[in-house]
Write a protein that holds these residues in place. Structure first.
Motif, PDB file in Angstrom:
ATOM      1  N   LEU A 161       0.851  -1.188   0.000  1.00 42.70           N
ATOM      2  CA  LEU A 161       0.000   0.000   0.000  1.00 42.70           C
ATOM      3  C   LEU A 161       0.888   1.240   0.000  1.00 42.70           C
ATOM      4  CD1 LEU A 161      -2.688   1.582   0.396  1.00 42.70           C
ATOM      5  CD2 LEU A 161      -2.328   1.294   2.875  1.00 42.70           C
ATOM      6  N   THR A 162       0.679   2.120  -0.990  1.00 44.87           N
ATOM      7  CA  THR A 162       1.444   3.373  -1.046  1.00 44.87           C
ATOM      8  C   THR A 162       0.499   4.545  -0.796  1.00 44.87           C
ATOM      9  OG1 THR A 162       3.066   2.489  -2.613  1.00 44.87           O
ATOM     10  CG2 THR A 162       2.878   4.882  -2.457  1.00 44.87           C
ATOM     11  N   ILE A 163       0.821   5.330   0.206  1.00 43.67           N
ATOM     12  CA  ILE A 163       0.030   6.504   0.564  1.00 43.67           C
ATOM     13  C   ILE A 163       0.875   7.754   0.318  1.00 43.67           C
ATOM     14  CG2 ILE A 163      -1.076   7.769   2.457  1.00 43.67           C
ATOM     15  CD1 ILE A 163      -2.635   5.345   1.578  1.00 43.67           C
ATOM     16  N   ARG A 164       0.318   8.701  -0.449  1.00 42.04           N
ATOM     17  CA  ARG A 164       1.004   9.984  -0.690  1.00 42.04           C
ATOM     18  C   ARG A 164       0.299  11.073   0.120  1.00 42.04           C
ATOM     19  NH1 ARG A 164      -0.081  11.844  -6.248  1.00 42.04           N
ATOM     20  NH2 ARG A 164      -1.719  13.062  -5.227  1.00 42.04           N
ATOM     21  N   ILE A 165       1.051  11.779   0.943  1.00 37.99           N
ATOM     22  CA  ILE A 165       0.501  12.864   1.756  1.00 37.99           C
ATOM     23  C   ILE A 165       0.872  14.196   1.097  1.00 37.99           C
ATOM     24  CG2 ILE A 165       0.378  13.913   4.042  1.00 37.99           C
ATOM     25  CD1 ILE A 165       2.075  10.625   3.874  1.00 37.99           C
ATOM     26  N   LEU A 217       4.960   5.297   2.868  1.00 35.80           N
ATOM     27  CA  LEU A 217       4.541   6.696   2.918  1.00 35.80           C
ATOM     28  C   LEU A 217       5.375   7.465   1.908  1.00 35.80           C
ATOM     29  CD1 LEU A 217       4.087   7.485   6.723  1.00 35.80           C
ATOM     30  CD2 LEU A 217       2.368   6.786   5.044  1.00 35.80           C
ATOM     31  N   MET A 218       4.734   7.907   0.846  1.00 36.81           N
ATOM     32  CA  MET A 218       5.408   8.672  -0.204  1.00 36.81           C
ATOM     33  C   MET A 218       5.463  10.144   0.246  1.00 36.81           C
ATOM     34  SD  MET A 218       4.365   8.761  -4.219  1.00 36.81           S
ATOM     35  CE  MET A 218       5.271   9.722  -5.432  1.00 36.81           C
ATOM     36  N   CYS A 219       6.654  10.636   0.523  1.00 39.96           N
ATOM     37  CA  CYS A 219       6.831  11.931   1.197  1.00 39.96           C
ATOM     38  C   CYS A 219       7.261  13.059   0.269  1.00 39.96           C
ATOM     39  CB  CYS A 219       7.859  11.783   2.322  1.00 39.96           C
ATOM     40  SG  CYS A 219       7.464  10.492   3.517  1.00 39.96           S
ATOM     41  N   SER A 220       6.981  12.926  -1.021  1.00 36.00           N
ATOM     42  CA  SER A 220       7.475  13.925  -1.980  1.00 36.00           C
ATOM     43  C   SER A 220       6.898  15.318  -1.750  1.00 36.00           C
ATOM     44  CB  SER A 220       7.154  13.464  -3.409  1.00 36.00           C
ATOM     45  OG  SER A 220       5.763  13.193  -3.541  1.00 36.00           O
ATOM     46  N   ALA A 221       5.699  15.403  -1.126  1.00 37.87           N
ATOM     47  CA  ALA A 221       5.069  16.716  -0.914  1.00 37.87           C
ATOM     48  C   ALA A 221       5.229  17.219   0.516  1.00 37.87           C
ATOM     49  CB  ALA A 221       3.582  16.642  -1.258  1.00 37.87           C
TER      50      ALA A 221
END
Length: 592
Positions: A467-471, A502-506
């Motif tokens: 599961l990939t979540i982008r915040i 947790l995709m932390c690009s933002a």
């Protein structure tokens, strides 16, 4: 080194070194046009603030010169403006009686406090604080203030003694005094108002049809209020209308701005501190908006923190020269810009013109009807009234619509101080509300690429075990629990899930509260047999995380890219194992 310091903090040393005859000529022409416009406007705004008319002239001389020295905008025209004049009247109206020495002293003190606040904000580089006032809220406040100002001037148009601090009080007072209307005053006020509205819309096209050049037609149009002043003053004098109940400006001191000392008594300063803060913030927001808009047209740069210093110096100058709080005005700045002003020297030349007017021309306004000045204010402020912001905000954002509507209604119903205070609170509240519920997207891989997008908006491939979540927001105390709840609700019951990324690009910031939430998420997922990973963590965020124990306790890894993470964690290191996910409509999700 010293030269660079002077150029940075005293901008006149920057633009002044390249000053030439061409700039001088353009600045002189602009100064003449703006001076003609400001003479009646300054007198009118002083009356709006509850001060003698000469205070408007005084507030337009020393402040302009000081801003020319310390300000960075080459077109901003500083002086009394409608909204700040109304806020001044509201701030000191309950502290002293209009027309008394105490009232004038309170106005000087308010200008001094406002100047000190602006200077302090500039020195400590606090210009960013004005960003907490959202544009829709400011637009709503200015619209409501414009309506109150226009309504408050109707008493001069009617020639009656009405009062009130909000729209309801003003309207009920006007209705109560309606039978006392002076017919002559009403005729003068109505004719002046109608003429000024026509000047704004119809005079320039009419002059162009007569063959007048664009520049000349523009100058004559800008001088429209002067024609109204001249005509009504001459009529009042010749026909003896003052004896028929027409209220006139009367005697105005024939002098340069005097040296004045504000009242720094602790009691008065305590009473004026909050209004001074509100005036400073509102004035700065209005000023910087105008300055940046005009600067962008010429590809020039505005330094917000230096603008605070320039406006602070201008207000302190007003406090010690018989004025009251000032800021950069929209109308006069646009006129200054359109007239060809090249440098802040145009403002200094305008100050000279107003000083000449204060010394030589004040006897000529003795018979000037107050109804004419009221007409000048009404025509000027109605251009600020913009109800389209309600329609726009309703279509674009219901939260913004609620904030704008509340600001308008509170300002109209309870006055400018409560209105602007509510605007500040609503702006901050709106920011906290939005960021406390950040957009969170479950993302998958776009086929044949290394890009990841929202599963509800794009045809992507996913792995049931990952599961990939982008915040799409920085994590801080107000939204940390929201992420925690969202993520735990998502993973509960999903038996196939083995990894969460947790995709932390933002994410640009993670504060201590958010760090504790991440630690809680890591612990709870570990108890469920799920491994937590991070991807695309920005350098400054990673530096902060390294200062804590979170990375040591993290059950998974920190991946440089999301593609690297999904490749490493998928059941096989190929994209072909991933299954397409049918897109679902998501009205609240952002693109991507």
């Amino acid at each position: 080194m010293r030269h660079n310091f002077l150029r940075k903090y005293i901008p006149i040393f920057d633009w002044g070194r390249d000053y030439d005859k061409t700039a001088l000529g353009n600045d002189m022409i602009a100064a003449v046009i703006v001076t003609i416009m400001l003479i009646p406007q300054s007198l009118a705004y002083a009356l709006l603030a509850g001060l003698p008319p000469e205070a408007g002239l005084y507030a337009s001389i020393a402040p302009i010169i000081l801003y020319a020295i310390f300000g960075t905008s080459r077109a901003l025209a500083v002086g009394p403006v409608a909204v700040v004049s109304l806020m001044t009247a509201a701030a000191i109206g309950n502290l002293a009686e209009t027309g008394t020495v105490g009232y004038a002293l309170a106005a000087l003190t308010l200008a001094a406090l406002s100047g000190a606040i602006l200077l302090a904000m500039g020195v400590f580089k606090l210009g960013f604080l004005a960003n907490f006032l959202s544009h829709p809220v400011i637009a709503g406040f200015i619209t409501a203030s414009g309506m109150i100002i226009a309504a408050s001037q109707l008493k001069h148009i009617l020639g009656v003694d009405a009062s009130g601090h909000n729209l309801w009080e003003i309207v009920t007072s006007l209705i109560a005094h309606l039978p006392e209307t002076n017919q002559t005053t009403l005729i003068i006020g109505a004719c002046a108002t109608g003429f000024l509205f026509w000047v704004r819309k119809g005079l320039k096209p009419a002059l162009r049809k007569l063959g007048l050049g664009a520049r000349s037609a523009d100058v004559i149009t800008k001088a429209g209020p002067v024609f109204a002043v001249f005509a009504t003053t001459a009529a009042t004098w010749y026909l003896g209308l003052a004896d028929k109940g027409v209220k006139i400006v009367g005697s105005v001191p024939q002098s340069l701005p005097p040296l004045t000392i504000p009242d720094f008594s602790p009691t008065l300063m305590a009473d004026l501190l909050v209004p001074a803060i509100l005036i400073s913030v509102i004035g700065f927001v209005e000023s910087i908006s105008v300055a940046q808009t005009l600067a962008a047209k010429r590809r020039q740069r505005i330094n917000p923190d230096q603008e605070l210093i320039g406006l602070g110096a201008a207000n302190i100058g007003a406090a010690f020269t018989g004025g009251y709080p000032v800021t950069g005005g929209f109308a006069r700045s646009v006129v200054n810009f359109d007239a060809g002003a090249q440098t802040p020297a145009a403002g200094a030349f305008t100050a000279v013109g107003l000083a000449i007017a204060a010394v030589a021309l004040t006897p000529l306004v003795y018979f000037l009807p107050k109804a004419t000045l009221a007409a000048t204010i009404i025509v000027a402020v109605l251009s600020l009234v913009d109800f389209s912001i309600l329609k726009t905000s309703w279509r674009y954002s219901k939260a913004d619509f609620v904030a704008v509507s509340a600001t308008v209604l509170l300002t109209l119903g309870f006055g400018v101080e409560i209105g602007v205070t509510s605007g500040v609170v609503l702006s901050i509240g709106l920011f906290l509300y939005r960021t406390s519920r950040p957009h969170i997207a479950e993302v998958g891989l776009v086929p044949d690429t290394q890009h990841f997008r929202n599963i509800n908006r794009h045809k992507v491939v996913t792995d049931p075990s990952v599961l990939t979540i982008r915040i799409d927001e920085s994590l801080y105390f107000a939204n940390a629990r929201f992420l925690e709840d969202f993520l735990l609700d998502r993973v509960v019951g999903d038996k196939k899930l083995k990894h969460v990324i947790l995709m932390c690009s933002a994410i640009n910031e993670i504060d201590l509260s958010a760090l504790e939430s991440l630690e809680a998420i890591n612990h709870r997922l570990d108890e469920m047999g799920i491994v937590l990973h991070l991807s695309e963590v920005k350098g400054p965020v990673m530096d902060r995380l390294k200062c804590a124990h979170f990375l040591e306790e993290l059950t998974g890894k920190v991946f440089l890219s999301q593609y690297e993470a999904i490749t490493a964690l998928a059941k096989e290191p190929t994209v072909s194992i991933l299954k397409p996910k049918t897109p679902e409509p998501d009205k609240t999700a952002q693109n991507g």
